[in-house]
Design an enzyme around this catalytic site. Structure first.
Site, short mmCIF file in Angstrom:
data_model
loop_
_atom_site.label_atom_id
_atom_site.label_comp_id
_atom_site.label_asym_id
_atom_site.label_seq_id
_atom_site.Cartn_x
_atom_site.Cartn_y
_atom_site.Cartn_z
N VAL A 174 67.17 46.41 22.15
CA VAL A 174 65.97 46.69 22.95
C VAL A 174 65.89 45.63 24.03
O VAL A 174 65.97 44.43 23.75
CB VAL A 174 64.69 46.66 22.10
CG1 VAL A 174 63.45 46.74 22.99
CG2 VAL A 174 64.68 47.81 21.10
N ALA A 232 64.82 40.31 24.89
CA ALA A 232 65.61 41.39 24.29
C ALA A 232 65.82 41.07 22.81
O ALA A 232 65.56 39.95 22.37
CB ALA A 232 66.96 41.52 24.99
N LYS A 233 66.26 42.01 22.05
CA LYS A 233 66.60 41.77 20.64
C LYS A 233 67.35 42.98 20.12
O LYS A 233 67.23 44.07 20.67
CB LYS A 233 65.32 41.60 19.81
CG LYS A 233 65.51 40.85 18.53
CD LYS A 233 65.57 39.36 18.79
CE LYS A 233 65.54 38.57 17.51
NZ LYS A 233 65.17 37.17 17.74
N GLY A 234 68.11 42.79 19.07
CA GLY A 234 68.81 43.93 18.52
C GLY A 234 69.58 43.54 17.29
O GLY A 234 69.34 42.51 16.68
N ASP A 237 71.25 35.56 15.26
CA ASP A 237 69.97 35.73 14.59
C ASP A 237 70.29 35.85 13.11
O ASP A 237 71.36 35.40 12.68
CB ASP A 237 69.25 36.98 15.15
CG ASP A 237 67.78 36.96 14.84
OD1 ASP A 237 67.01 36.46 15.67
OD2 ASP A 237 67.39 37.43 13.77
#
Ligand code: NAD
Length: 439
Positions: free
Chosen positions: A85, A130-132, A171
């Site tokens: 995202v 952002a992250k995913g 992460d």
């Protein structure tokens, strides 16, 4: 292997060996995205933002869901889903971690991506959020399968990431080795690109000081607050810390070095306490070899639930999201909660703590040290110039100090708590950039 994350994972104590996933958002009444937007709206109301601007700032730029099927070592097909995202790009390339965890889904990525937008703005980095990640339990895969999975994921998203577009980082359950694979796979397709990811091994264009950056930033954040509030220094204060992975163990080490008394620490396997303070270097050694803090000689056992309500000066949740809730917030005895974890306090618990006069130093400021040193890594990669560890530490401290000064000023001027002040600062920066660029 050393790990450095923008949202989770270990290093100092438990070098990642693809252990079963541990940290995840607890189940709670609001989704992660709703929780972030709850705080956003609280600040937006105070700022008198128009509903249209509000909607524009909350709406993610792009949501991507991809198939990352691979052939397993057995020859069978392994089917996995990957997510990325990209929340906002008005202030620069988007930045945020990739987690490998069964709970990864679009909603989790949305919440964490939006948090990254506000976090990078709070510490004034030239980034969006952002992250995913991939919905997978990495403990079930071999290292070769993990490498294939990672490379497959890069093949699926390579056209939407890049040093000037979206820069992933480690992460939960991803580490420096995973970042090395990402860099290599992306470079095969686009030419040599170390700046496409951060949290890389120091031997492969990583930054010195990245591994301990979040824990170090947590302690800098605390020191700024104590100074400002006239509450002296870390020395002599009593701390309870939940989580003894990357963030928790480094934070404990820095507190201990400054004369703080860490009287209780817990991880997924339970906790230990010692009223006069735990010997942190020895506890780190114990946890490294035994992979948990439980059984530390000379200390008594304590549960995670009891640790959160222990009679200490400062409570530092540094593991799970959603651990301080409506059901235990009234029992928290610390007068200061330092949110090293992402979203450890639910919105209702946040209100209860405020009613009880407990100060909360918010996650989007407190744990921003990781992404700040990721920014230094990216800058070093682009300049092809390596910084010494002292420079990394000094620049990190400067960023945390300046960020705190701004938050404290806004909190005073607007008569709001520090979390609301952090969102006001972040929304102001993102909003101004958006308007200046033109819709
Ligand atoms: P980590 O995986 O290295 O360590 C997590 C720790 O939490 C471990 O000690 C684990 O045993 C413990 N834990 C897991 N489940 C638990 C449970 N049920 N009860 C008590 N303890 C439990 O993760 P990390 O990198 O230290 O991240 C911790 C938190 O900090 C996460 O919320 C993460 O999103 C946040 N964060 C990390 C960074 C970073 O740079 N590492 C940056 C920003 C935010």
């Amino acid at each position: 292997m050393a790990t450095a994350t923008e949202g989770g994972s270990s290093g100092h104590v438990a070098d990642i060996s693809w252990q079963s996933p541990t940290v995840a958002y607890n189940r709670r009444s609001m989704s992660g995205f709703e929780e972030v937007n709850h705080y956003f709206r609280k600040a937006a109301r105070i700022m008198d933002l128009s509903p249209r601007v509000e909607r524009m700032l909350v709406t993610p730029f792009r949501e991507v869901k991809v198939d990352v099927s691979i052939t397993l070592d057995s020859g069978e097909l392994g089917t996995f889903i990957g997510y990325r995202v990209q929340h906002d790009r008005s202030r620069g390339p988007m930045k945020g971690g990739l987690r490998y965890h069964p709970t990864v889904d679009m909603d989790e990525a949305l919440g964490l991506a939006s948090l990254m937008t506000w976090k990078t703005a709070v510490v004034n980095l030239p980034y969006g959020g952002a992250k995913g990640g991939i919905s997978v339990d990495p403990a079930t895969l071999t290292p070769r399968e993990l490498e294939r999975l990672t490379r497959r994921f890069v093949q699926q998203i390579h056209d939407i990431i890049g040093p000037q577009t979206d820069i992933p980082a480690p992460d939960l359950n991803t580490n420096a080795q995973v970042m090395a694979w990402i860099m290599d796979e992306y470079s095969r397709m686009h030419g040599f690109s170390p700046a496409v990811v951060t949290g890389k091994p120091v031997d492969l264009f990583g930054s010195r000081g990245r591994e301990e950056a979040t824990g170090r930033g947590v302690v800098f954040a605390l020191e700024e607050y104590l100074k400002d509030a006239g509450q002296g220094e870390v020395r002599g204060k009593r701390f309870a810390v939940q989580g003894f992975g990357n963030v928790g163990s480094w934070a404990c080490r820095f507190l201990h070095e400054r004369g703080g008394r860490v009287v209780a620490v817990a991880d997924a396997g339970g906790g230990v306490q010692a009223p006069d303070g735990l010997d942190i270097p020895k506890l780190i050694e114990h946890a490294r070899t035994g992979r948990r803090v439980a059984g530390f000689p000379g200390a008594d056992a304590i549960t995670n639930e009891a640790l959160l309500v222990l009679d200490v000066d400062v409570l530092i949740p540094a593991a799970l999201g959603g651990v301080i809730t409506e059901s235990n917030a009234r029992d928290v005895r610390a007068r200061l909660v330092v949110e090293a974890a992402n979203a450890p306090t639910t919105p209702r618990a946040d209100e209860i703590l405020a009613e009880r006069g407990v100060t909360v130093l918010p996650d989007i400021f407190v744990n921003a040290g990781g992404v700040t040193v990721s920014y230094f890594e990216w800058a070093q990669n682009i300049q092809q110039f390596t910084w010494e560890a002292e420079r990394v530490e000094a620049e990190l401290q400067r960023h945390m100090r300046e960020a705190y000064a701004t938050l404290a000023r806004v909190a005073r001027e607007r008569k709001v708590d520090l979390r609301t002040a952090a969102f006001i600062v972040a929304i102001g920066r993102v909003g101004r950039a958006t308007v200046l660029r033109g819709v």
